[in-house]
Design a protein around this motif. Sequence first.
Motif, PDB file in Angstrom:
ATOM      1  N   THR A   1       0.861  -1.186   0.000  1.00  0.00           N
ATOM      2  CA  THR A   1       0.000   0.000   0.000  1.00  0.00           C
ATOM      3  C   THR A   1       0.893   1.229   0.000  1.00  0.00           C
ATOM      4  N   VAL A   2       0.714   2.088  -0.989  1.00  0.00           N
ATOM      5  CA  VAL A   2       1.570   3.258  -1.193  1.00  0.00           C
ATOM      6  C   VAL A   2       0.738   4.527  -1.009  1.00  0.00           C
ATOM      7  N   ILE A   3       1.203   5.406  -0.114  1.00  0.00           N
ATOM      8  CA  ILE A   3       0.462   6.613   0.252  1.00  0.00           C
ATOM      9  C   ILE A   3       1.298   7.831  -0.138  1.00  0.00           C
ATOM     10  N   TYR A   4       0.752   8.673  -0.984  1.00  0.00           N
ATOM     11  CA  TYR A   4       1.481   9.817  -1.534  1.00  0.00           C
ATOM     12  C   TYR A   4       1.152  11.087  -0.757  1.00  0.00           C
ATOM     13  N   LEU A   5       2.195  11.716  -0.236  1.00  0.00           N
ATOM     14  CA  LEU A   5       2.078  13.013   0.445  1.00  0.00           C
ATOM     15  C   LEU A   5       2.767  14.063  -0.428  1.00  0.00           C
ATOM     16  N   PRO A   6       2.628  15.344  -0.111  1.00  0.00           N
ATOM     17  CA  PRO A   6       3.210  16.370  -0.991  1.00  0.00           C
ATOM     18  C   PRO A   6       4.698  16.213  -1.259  1.00  0.00           C
ATOM     19  N   LYS A   7       5.492  15.823  -0.244  1.00  0.00           N
ATOM     20  CA  LYS A   7       6.942  15.781  -0.431  1.00  0.00           C
ATOM     21  C   LYS A   7       7.551  14.391  -0.239  1.00  0.00           C
ATOM     22  N   GLU A   8       6.750  13.408   0.111  1.00  0.00           N
ATOM     23  CA  GLU A   8       7.295  12.086   0.372  1.00  0.00           C
ATOM     24  C   GLU A   8       6.221  11.024   0.200  1.00  0.00           C
ATOM     25  N   ILE A   9       6.679   9.791   0.235  1.00  0.00           N
ATOM     26  CA  ILE A   9       5.802   8.636   0.101  1.00  0.00           C
ATOM     27  C   ILE A   9       6.004   7.749   1.320  1.00  0.00           C
ATOM     28  N   VAL A  10       4.916   7.239   1.885  1.00  0.00           N
ATOM     29  CA  VAL A  10       5.005   6.239   2.944  1.00  0.00           C
ATOM     30  C   VAL A  10       4.139   5.061   2.537  1.00  0.00           C
ATOM     31  N   GLY A  11       4.372   3.934   3.170  1.00  0.00           N
ATOM     32  CA  GLY A  11       3.570   2.778   2.817  1.00  0.00           C
ATOM     33  C   GLY A  11       3.844   1.589   3.697  1.00  0.00           C
ATOM     34  N   VAL A  12       3.126   0.499   3.403  1.00  0.00           N
ATOM     35  CA  VAL A  12       3.265  -0.725   4.184  1.00  0.00           C
ATOM     36  C   VAL A  12       3.204  -1.926   3.250  1.00  0.00           C
ATOM     37  N   PHE A  13       4.098  -2.857   3.459  1.00  0.00           N
ATOM     38  CA  PHE A  13       4.040  -4.149   2.790  1.00  0.00           C
ATOM     39  C   PHE A  13       3.297  -5.107   3.705  1.00  0.00           C
TER      40      PHE A  13
ATOM     41  N   VAL B   1       1.858  -7.914  -5.056  1.00  0.00           N
ATOM     42  CA  VAL B   1       3.279  -8.221  -5.231  1.00  0.00           C
ATOM     43  C   VAL B   1       3.398  -9.618  -5.829  1.00  0.00           C
ATOM     44  N   GLU B   2       3.972  -9.698  -7.018  1.00  0.00           N
ATOM     45  CA  GLU B   2       4.062 -10.971  -7.733  1.00  0.00           C
ATOM     46  C   GLU B   2       5.520 -11.383  -7.907  1.00  0.00           C
ATOM     47  N   GLY B   3       5.785 -12.673  -7.689  1.00  0.00           N
ATOM     48  CA  GLY B   3       7.115 -13.218  -7.956  1.00  0.00           C
ATOM     49  C   GLY B   3       8.095 -13.096  -6.818  1.00  0.00           C
ATOM     50  N   ILE B   4       7.602 -13.089  -5.562  1.00  0.00           N
ATOM     51  CA  ILE B   4       8.503 -13.045  -4.413  1.00  0.00           C
ATOM     52  C   ILE B   4       9.287 -14.348  -4.340  1.00  0.00           C
TER      53      ILE B   4
END
Length: 453
Positions: free
Chosen positions: A52-64, A157-160
């Motif tokens: 899960t990818v979360i876009y903020l104005p100056k950076e990106i945070v997320g969780v696998f 996520v494919e191919g781990i």
Amino acid sequence: MEVTTRLTWNEEKSLQKLLGSVSLSLLYKSSVHGCSLSKMFARCNHQGSTITVIYLPKEIVGVFIRGHYPTMDVNFGKPNSSFYFSLKNDETEIKTAFLNTTLQMDNEMLRAYHPNFKDIFSLIPNDSLVRLHSLLVNELRVNFKVSKYLECEVFRVEGIEDGNSYISRITGAAQHRHKLLANLRAYKPSEDLVSEIRILLLGPVGSGKSSFFNSVKSVFQGYVTHQAAVGSDSTSITELYRIYSIKDGKDGESLPFKLCDSMGLDEKEGAGLCMDDIRHILKGCMPDRYHFNPQQPITSRHPSFITSPSWKDRIHCVAYVLDSRSINILSSKMVEKLKRVQKEVLNCGIQQVVLLTNVTNYQEVLQDDFLNMKKCVTSGYKITEVQEMLHIPTSNILMVENYASELELNPLKDILILSALRQMLRAADDYLDDLPFEETDEVVGMSQLHTCD
């Protein structure tokens, strides 16, 4: 109309590499599929592992999230070794935090629970909000605890590689790397004697001395850097004696240890680093940026010669840097020169280690406990050869793969680099602990005198 990700090419490649060259398939995009948890769940449920990818104005945070999304309105399940990440917009350096958390989805949010820190992470799609615990804020080096986001995307996520075992491996690698970094950042030498440790790198031309400094600096900077010039010429690229500081981050404070880079050893007499210069380096008489002359060693008449070196100026540990690919083809003259150098070091009572570079099988060997290099058959006989040649304990024979042409850091390489540095500092501590009482007493007295001044 095709739905496309907001990730740039660099950002997507960085996330793929973090998970082992996987592919990412976009499942959900909030601006297209709707800003509600139910719509997000409908598209992401039973899709296997996701990011899960979360876009903020100056950076990106997320969780696998390893395995399926949690079921709606069900109490917390078993802990899941998911990880959280951040990166600046269109940069390749990813900060990660690996935590055993349990996940829950209800009508309002996706949240992660940690037994020690309660809600560690919360995503509230209806309000386009993301919340981070202060622990994650510090680990990921972001500047918010609660923030509105611009966009949220979820990828399958494919191919781990090897499924869960691969994720466990990279999770363990990142955790071990973090512990080593924390250990070295907290390191302090014997304060009554010296304020910083000096480690001298000695070895044949092209063995990887300057590259090791570059690699250490890269790990602490957070990106690959090449301050010291390196090369593969038959004569030494390094012509200056350099005393390199290591900063904790680009603008951080200098750490209490320095790496001293020298001209390469040459088997020919009158070429490479000469014995008289080595003696002066060990005793702390050699100034930084001194230009070596193989035909004429430094003397006390040199304007920058340090006539009264302090214990801080002296060398506290010597690392013989050897290319692991050429151990068995070192000439008898080079081995003899190494033994002469070693005799000089032993006469000064300085601790010694060997650093074997260009270890190519580190990824295979570090799968289990990240400290298992010596159990590898291809590495074992090289360690035996070095031990028989220089009579240095196997615990002080260290193995690394330096950064050379890479553009990004590799946590497995970092573990070996940091482990080697930690062992060098331990050897230096042994040297300081073994100093005669009258010498340490004299140093303490001088330190107290300077304090009174």
